[in-house]
Write a protein that holds these residues in place. Structure first.
Motif, mmCIF file in Angstrom:
data_model
loop_
_atom_site.group_PDB
_atom_site.id
_atom_site.type_symbol
_atom_site.label_atom_id
_atom_site.label_comp_id
_atom_site.label_asym_id
_atom_site.label_seq_id
_atom_site.Cartn_x
_atom_site.Cartn_y
_atom_site.Cartn_z
ATOM 1 N N LEU A 204 54.779 34.294 40.268
ATOM 2 C CA LEU A 204 55.084 33.962 41.564
ATOM 3 C C LEU A 204 56.615 33.534 41.910
ATOM 4 C CD1 LEU A 204 52.195 31.421 42.408
ATOM 5 C CD2 LEU A 204 52.454 33.530 43.479
ATOM 6 N N LEU A 205 57.065 34.182 42.838
ATOM 7 C CA LEU A 205 58.546 34.112 43.449
ATOM 8 C C LEU A 205 58.788 32.571 43.807
ATOM 9 C CD1 LEU A 205 59.576 37.448 44.720
ATOM 10 C CD2 LEU A 205 60.383 36.448 42.916
ATOM 11 N N ARG A 206 57.754 31.884 44.192
ATOM 12 C CA ARG A 206 57.930 30.675 44.759
ATOM 13 C C ARG A 206 56.720 29.927 44.695
ATOM 14 N NH1 ARG A 206 58.642 33.218 49.820
ATOM 15 N NH2 ARG A 206 56.769 32.973 51.249
ATOM 16 N N ALA A 207 56.794 28.646 44.432
ATOM 17 C CA ALA A 207 55.605 27.874 44.278
ATOM 18 C C ALA A 207 54.374 28.099 45.461
ATOM 19 C CB ALA A 207 55.814 26.342 44.251
ATOM 20 N N TRP A 208 53.018 28.019 45.017
ATOM 21 C CA TRP A 208 52.103 28.516 46.163
ATOM 22 C C TRP A 208 50.699 27.655 45.618
ATOM 23 C CZ3 TRP A 208 47.468 30.562 46.285
ATOM 24 C CH2 TRP A 208 46.893 30.854 47.601
ATOM 25 N N LYS A 209 50.274 27.051 46.598
ATOM 26 C CA LYS A 209 49.016 26.540 46.394
ATOM 27 C C LYS A 209 48.015 26.798 47.568
ATOM 28 C CE LYS A 209 46.991 21.889 45.846
ATOM 29 N NZ LYS A 209 47.159 20.168 45.680
ATOM 30 N N ALA A 210 46.926 27.091 47.163
ATOM 31 C CA ALA A 210 45.827 27.521 48.055
ATOM 32 C C ALA A 210 45.498 26.419 49.145
ATOM 33 C CB ALA A 210 44.487 28.153 47.314
ATOM 34 N N PRO A 211 45.540 26.664 50.385
ATOM 35 C CA PRO A 211 45.124 25.593 51.526
ATOM 36 C C PRO A 211 43.859 25.040 51.378
ATOM 37 C CG PRO A 211 46.365 27.299 52.153
ATOM 38 C CD PRO A 211 46.041 27.960 51.286
ATOM 39 N N VAL A 212 43.077 25.880 50.961
ATOM 40 C CA VAL A 212 41.564 25.354 50.512
ATOM 41 C C VAL A 212 41.140 25.609 49.094
ATOM 42 C CG1 VAL A 212 40.940 26.277 52.985
ATOM 43 C CG2 VAL A 212 40.866 27.994 51.081
ATOM 44 N N ALA A 213 40.209 24.511 48.978
ATOM 45 C CA ALA A 213 39.734 24.384 47.533
ATOM 46 C C ALA A 213 38.169 25.177 47.761
ATOM 47 C CB ALA A 213 39.699 23.112 47.058
ATOM 48 N N PRO A 214 37.890 26.146 47.015
ATOM 49 C CA PRO A 214 36.323 26.569 46.946
ATOM 50 C C PRO A 214 35.497 25.895 45.949
ATOM 51 C CG PRO A 214 37.902 28.007 45.547
ATOM 52 C CD PRO A 214 38.817 27.064 46.385
ATOM 53 N N THR A 215 34.438 25.846 46.401
ATOM 54 C CA THR A 215 33.267 25.306 45.398
ATOM 55 C C THR A 215 32.756 26.224 44.735
ATOM 56 O OG1 THR A 215 31.682 25.469 47.172
ATOM 57 C CG2 THR A 215 32.981 23.288 47.176
ATOM 58 N N GLY A 216 32.497 26.185 43.512
ATOM 59 C CA GLY A 216 31.775 27.207 42.559
ATOM 60 C C GLY A 216 32.882 28.367 42.256
ATOM 61 N N GLU A 217 32.066 29.447 41.897
ATOM 62 C CA GLU A 217 33.002 30.586 41.488
ATOM 63 C C GLU A 217 33.712 31.063 42.755
ATOM 64 O OE1 GLU A 217 33.069 32.074 38.638
ATOM 65 O OE2 GLU A 217 31.770 30.405 37.556
ATOM 66 N N TRP A 218 34.922 31.685 42.473
ATOM 67 C CA TRP A 218 35.732 32.022 43.528
ATOM 68 C C TRP A 218 36.491 33.397 43.058
ATOM 69 C CZ3 TRP A 218 40.972 32.640 42.098
ATOM 70 C CH2 TRP A 218 41.269 31.511 41.137
ATOM 71 N N GLU A 219 37.147 34.215 43.980
ATOM 72 C CA GLU A 219 37.842 35.366 43.508
ATOM 73 C C GLU A 219 38.980 35.790 44.371
ATOM 74 O OE1 GLU A 219 36.714 40.149 42.495
ATOM 75 O OE2 GLU A 219 35.606 39.016 43.711
ATOM 76 N N MET A 220 40.001 36.120 43.742
ATOM 77 C CA MET A 220 41.075 36.462 44.646
ATOM 78 C C MET A 220 41.058 38.086 44.496
ATOM 79 S SD MET A 220 43.596 34.781 46.445
ATOM 80 C CE MET A 220 44.347 33.481 45.439
ATOM 81 N N VAL A 221 41.258 38.558 45.866
ATOM 82 C CA VAL A 221 41.028 40.079 46.106
ATOM 83 C C VAL A 221 42.208 40.600 46.804
ATOM 84 C CG1 VAL A 221 39.802 41.906 46.958
ATOM 85 C CG2 VAL A 221 38.489 39.706 46.170
ATOM 86 N N VAL A 222 42.681 41.599 46.133
ATOM 87 C CA VAL A 222 44.010 42.375 46.712
ATOM 88 C C VAL A 222 43.496 43.158 48.126
ATOM 89 C CG1 VAL A 222 45.673 44.100 46.324
ATOM 90 C CG2 VAL A 222 45.320 42.388 44.705
ATOM 91 N N VAL A 223 44.087 42.734 49.084
ATOM 92 C CA VAL A 223 43.799 43.470 50.464
ATOM 93 C C VAL A 223 44.452 44.484 50.742
ATOM 94 C CG1 VAL A 223 43.571 42.969 52.841
ATOM 95 C CG2 VAL A 223 42.719 41.062 51.289
ATOM 96 N N SER A 224 46.002 44.370 50.439
ATOM 97 C CA SER A 224 46.724 45.381 50.712
ATOM 98 C C SER A 224 47.889 45.440 49.818
ATOM 99 C CB SER A 224 47.377 45.153 51.976
ATOM 100 O OG SER A 224 48.149 46.111 52.350
ATOM 101 N N PRO A 225 47.823 46.619 48.738
ATOM 102 C CA PRO A 225 48.614 46.384 47.596
ATOM 103 C C PRO A 225 50.058 46.958 48.388
ATOM 104 C CG PRO A 225 47.304 48.398 47.624
ATOM 105 C CD PRO A 225 46.769 47.657 48.861
ATOM 106 N N PRO A 226 51.260 46.614 47.774
ATOM 107 C CA PRO A 226 52.609 47.293 48.024
ATOM 108 C C PRO A 226 52.577 48.703 47.724
ATOM 109 C CG PRO A 226 52.703 46.289 45.759
ATOM 110 C CD PRO A 226 51.530 46.011 46.282
ATOM 111 N N PRO A 227 53.478 49.384 48.624
ATOM 112 C CA PRO A 227 53.973 50.742 48.172
ATOM 113 C C PRO A 227 53.801 51.510 47.201
ATOM 114 C CG PRO A 227 54.907 50.087 50.147
ATOM 115 C CD PRO A 227 54.616 48.855 49.582
ATOM 116 N N VAL A 228 54.614 50.534 46.260
ATOM 117 C CA VAL A 228 55.058 50.821 44.671
ATOM 118 C C VAL A 228 55.068 49.651 44.156
ATOM 119 C CG1 VAL A 228 55.965 53.203 45.326
ATOM 120 C CG2 VAL A 228 57.158 51.140 45.316
ATOM 121 N N LEU A 229 54.776 49.770 42.771
ATOM 122 C CA LEU A 229 55.032 48.529 41.898
ATOM 123 C C LEU A 229 56.603 48.329 41.993
ATOM 124 C CD1 LEU A 229 52.707 49.166 39.017
ATOM 125 C CD2 LEU A 229 52.573 47.482 40.792
ATOM 126 N N ALA A 230 57.024 47.258 42.031
ATOM 127 C CA ALA A 230 58.408 46.971 42.102
ATOM 128 C C ALA A 230 58.726 45.593 41.398
ATOM 129 C CB ALA A 230 58.961 46.953 43.345
#
Length: 237
Positions: free
Chosen positions: A58-84
Motif C-alpha cells: 500500500l502506498l498509504r495506510a488504508w483500513k476498510a470502513p466496514v468489518a465483514p462477518t465470517g469469510e470475506w474476499e477482496m475482488v479486483v474490479v478494474s485492473p490498471p492498464p499495465v503493471l507498474a
C-alpha cells in the motif's frame, strides 16, 4: 437482602442469555493488508501473466470502513492498464455473497525475477553466451527493459559492448545479422512451382526477416530479397 436477590434473578438470567448469544454470533472479521494484498496480487498475476513474482504494498495506510462477518474476499474490479511500480487498482469487498463496498487502492508493485548480468566485458556483435553472464534478482517494474533469465536470445547479438556488472536489457541487444554487407549469398527465387537458385552479392547487412539489396554479379542489376538464413535470401514473384 434475599428478597432483592430474588427480584434480580430474572434480569441476571436475561443478561447471561444475551452474553451467550453474542459469544455464539460471528465476530466481525478484520480486513488486514497482509490478508487482502496477496488476494489482489494473485488476481493481477492471473490477468497479466507476468514473468516473475508479483508483490504489492500500500502506498498509504488504508483500513476498510466496514468489518465483514465470517469469510470475506477482496475482488479486483478494474485492473490498471499495465503493471507498474505505482498504480491504482479498484477493488470490491464481499462477504457471504454481499458487496460491502468498492475502493480505489493506491499500490506499489514489485515484480521480482532473475536477470542476466555480465560477469566479464562482452564485445559488440558477440553472441549472447550464458557463460558470460550471471544471475541477479531484480525488480522488473523498475528495471523495465531488463531481460528475464531464460529468454531465448539465440537469434540476437549485442548491439554494443558491455562492461562487467551490466544488467542485460533490450536496449543492448539486436537481431543477429545473418548476412553481412559484401558477403556472397545464396538466393532462392520462387515463382509458383518454379524455383531458381542463384548467387548474389549482399549490398546490405540483414537479420532474419529483413529485406536487403542483393546484386546479380553477372548482370550487375540490384534486386530486393528477404533474409531467411545464414547467407541465404529469398525472393518471391
Amino acid at each position: 437482602m434475599h428478597s432483592a436477590s430474588r427480584l434480580l434473578r430474572p434480569f441476571l438470567a436475561g443478561a447471561a442469555l444475551a452474553a451467550t448469544v453474542l459469544a455464539c454470533g460471528a465476530a466481525p472479521a478484520t480486513v488486514a493488508p497482509q490478508d487482502f494484498l496477496p488476494q489482489v496480487g494473485a488476481q493481477l498475476a492471473a490477468h497479466f501473466a507476468p514473468t516473475g513474482e508479483l508483490q504489492l504494498e500500500l502506498l498509504r495506510a488504508w483500513k476498510a470502513p466496514v468489518a465483514p462477518t465470517g469469510e470475506w474476499e477482496m475482488v479486483v474490479v478494474s485492473p490498471p492498464p499495465v503493471l507498474a511500480n505505482q498504480m491504482i487498482v479498484r477493488v470490491r469487498l464481499t462477504a457471504g455473497g454481499t458487496t460491502l463496498g468498492e475502493w480505489n487502492l493506491p499500490l506499489e508493485g514489485h515484480l521480482w525475477g532473475d536477470a542476466l548480468v555480465t560477469r566479464q566485458p562482452v564485445a559488440r556483435g558477440a553472441s549472447i553466451e550464458t557463460s558470460c553472464f550471471e544471475l541477479r534478482r531484480v525488480d522488473f517494474l523498475r528495471e523495465k527493459d531488463a531481460i528475464p533469465a531464460g529468454t531465448d536470445l539465440s537469434g540476437h547479438a549485442l548491439a554494443r559492448g558491455l562492461p562487467v556488472g551490466t544488467v542485460l536489457s533490450w536496449r543492448e541487444v539486436a537481431p543477429r545479422l545473418l548476412v553481412q554487407r559484401g558477403s556472397r549469398v545464396e538466393v532462392v527465387a520462387v515463382s509458383g512451382a518454379l524455383t531458381i537458385t542463384m548467387k548474389g552479392l549482399a549490398m546490405q547487412s540483414g537479420a532474419r526477416g529483413e529485406t536487403i539489396v542483393v546484386r546479380n554479379p553477372e548482370s550487375r542489376r540490384d534486386f530486393s530479397a528477404v533474409v531467411v538464413g545464414e547467407n541465404q535470401a529469398r525472393i518471391t514473384f
